[in-house]
Enzyme design. Structure first.
Site, short mmCIF file in Angstrom:
data_model
loop_
_atom_site.label_atom_id
_atom_site.label_comp_id
_atom_site.label_asym_id
_atom_site.label_seq_id
_atom_site.Cartn_x
_atom_site.Cartn_y
_atom_site.Cartn_z
N LYS A 40 0.84 -1.20 0.00
CA LYS A 40 0.00 0.00 0.00
C LYS A 40 0.88 1.24 0.00
CE LYS A 40 -2.94 -1.26 -1.23
NZ LYS A 40 -3.93 -0.79 -2.17
N ASP B 185 -8.15 -0.26 -4.32
CA ASP B 185 -6.93 0.41 -4.80
C ASP B 185 -7.29 1.43 -5.88
OD1 ASP B 185 -3.84 0.29 -4.71
OD2 ASP B 185 -4.31 0.25 -6.85
N GLU C 127 -6.73 5.53 -5.33
CA GLU C 127 -5.84 6.36 -6.16
C GLU C 127 -6.64 7.40 -6.96
OE1 GLU C 127 -3.94 3.05 -8.00
OE2 GLU C 127 -5.25 3.00 -9.75
C1 LIG Z 1 -1.72 5.30 -5.17
C2 LIG Z 1 -1.30 4.74 -6.48
C3 LIG Z 1 -1.00 3.26 -6.47
O1 LIG Z 1 -2.18 2.52 -6.22
C4 LIG Z 1 -0.02 2.99 -5.37
C5 LIG Z 1 1.32 3.64 -5.38
O2 LIG Z 1 -0.37 2.34 -4.41
C6 LIG Z 1 -0.47 2.86 -7.87
O3 LIG Z 1 -1.18 2.14 -8.58
O4 LIG Z 1 0.63 3.30 -8.24
MG LIG Z 2 -2.16 1.40 -4.50
MG LIG Z 3 -2.86 1.27 -7.86
#
Ligand SMILES: CC[C@](O)(C(C)=O)C(=O)O
Ligand SMILES: [Mg+2]
Ligand SMILES: [Mg+2]
Ligand SMILES: NC(=O)C1=CN([C@@H]2O[C@H](COP(=O)(O)OP(=O)(O)OC[C@H]3O[C@@H](n4cnc5c(N)ncnc54)[C@H](OP(=O)(O)O)[C@@H]3O)[C@@H](O)[C@H]2O)C=CC1
Length: 340
Positions: free
Chosen positions: A129, A189, A193
């Site tokens: 995460k 997720d 984001e």
């Molecule tokens: C917040 C963006 C993310 O989900 C992550 C870094 O956890 C991603 O897909 O890059």
């Molecule tokens: Mg993420």
């Molecule tokens: Mg992500």
């Protein structure tokens, strides 16, 4: 409270004598590979020839084509961009699968049926995460980024133990891991984001910057107020939650937080968040992203260029040149220009 898994809940032996192929050496790939190697796991890298290949070799890894890396390993962790995974999987990984465990750091392609793995393989997910560069940085600081783990197929009966051993090897069990499903990881997720961490935040920052500069305030000041200071405030939230942050700010700021925060992020914003979540749950977001890639990303590229030219980015680039401590590569530039 949900069961949290920490270092003591995992048995590193589930990776003993196993070779892990990390496919991709970008944000997540380099972090997983380096952390696992430092944790004593045997790692090889699967890539196409290019920048990442050179970097992985510089970092001392044996690098192979995706097909070769997958064929020789016991665990195949796919850390390619989500939109490229189905093609690379079909052409280079699937033909080389026998009984390897197939792993992901995001459930998108399994959940939305873009990859359908063979029934003979364990299929699992360990999703940190946090951004990959922080997965590496925190590991080096004897800390870690929390993770989610999930099992989609468990042929060996050991998939959950393997997920935990993997999460431990990348440092995530120092912070804690939570068991989930591919569906829950994927939907939350994408929501996080889009609505909060990336989409919500960049829109909030730009709206604040534009409000100040359109009212005649200096752009440099607006940059410090709406973007630079955000990290300092969020660091306090990371350490102590909302309460910890509010402990450090003035009572005037806290009163403004209580009375004006809900005016800005109001019931309409929450309704829109629910609509964003519904689009994710019903597959509309995934469909749009798949089609955008099939069309060679016309919207993505145009918006990306426009965003990079936003006045907050222009003023920020200038200001950060004089703040070598915020970025080590900038530090080198500043030192060079100061010496000239
Ligand atoms: C917040 C963006 C993310 O989900 C992550 C870094 O956890 C991603 O897909 O890059
Ligand atoms: Mg993420
Ligand atoms: Mg992500
Ligand atoms: N970014 C993050 O922090 C997070 C990402 N994830 C997930 O992790 C996965 C990886 O994402 P991320 O780390 O951002 O990816 P990146 O875009 O940072 O890295 C992609 C890597 O894949 C390589 N690559 C691209 N195309 C091919 C190809 N055709 N054949 C071989 N190698 C190729 C690239 O090499 P090259 O230099 O040759 O282009 C690069 O090394 C995704 O599933 C994502 O959702 C999960 C949590 C957070």
């Amino acid at each position: 409270m949900a069961k949290m898994y920490y270092n003591g809940d995992a048995n590193a032996a589930y990776l003993n004598g196993k070779k892990v192929a990390v496919i991709g050496y970008g944000s997540q790939g380099h972090a997983h590979a380096l952390n696992m190697r430092d944790s004593g796991v045997e790692v090889v890298i699967g890539l196409r020839k290019g920048k990442s290949w050179e970097k992985a070799e510089e970092d001392g890894f044996q690098v192979y084509s995706v097909a070769e890396a997958a064929a020789q390993s016991d665990v195949v962790m796919i850390l390619l961009p989500d939109e490229l995974q189905p093609k690379v999987y079909k052409e280079e990984i699937e033909p080389n699968l026998s009984s390897q465990a197939l792993m992901f750091a995001h459930g998108f392609n399994i959940h939305f049926n873009q990859i359908v793995p063979p029934k003979e393989c364990d299929v699992l997910l360990v999703a940190p995460k946090g951004p990959g560069h922080l997965v590496r940085r925190t590991y080096e600081q004897d800390a870690g980024v929390p993770a989610l783990f999930a099992v989609h197929q468990d042929v060996t009966g050991e998939a959950k133990e393997l997920a935990l051993a993997y999460a431990k090897a990348i440092g995530s069990l120092r912070a804690g891991a939570l068991e989930t499903t591919f569906k829950e990881e994927t939907e939350t997720d994408l929501f996080g984001e889009q609505a909060v961490l990336c989409g919500g935040l960049t829109s909030l920052v730009k709206a604040g910057f534009e409000t100040l500069t359109e009212a005649g305030y200096q752009p440099e000041l607006a940059y410090f107020e709406c973007l630079h200071e955000l990290k300092l405030i969020v660091d306090l939230m990371y350490e102590g939650g909302l309460e910890g942050m509010r402990y450090s700010i003035s009572d005037t700021a806290q009163w403004g937080d209580f009375v004006s925060g809900p005016r800005v992020v109001d019931a309409r914003v929450k309704e829109e968040m629910k609509a964003v979540l519904k689009d994710i749950q019903e597959g509309n977001f995934a469909k749009g992203w798949i089609l955008e890639n099939q069309a060679n990303r016309p919207v993505f590229n145009a918006v990306n260029q426009r965003e990079n030219e936003h006045p907050i980015e222009q003023v920020g680039r200038e200001l950060r040149k004089m703040m070598p401590f915020v970025n080590s590569s900038k530090k080198k530039e500043v030192v060079v220009s100061a010496n000239n």
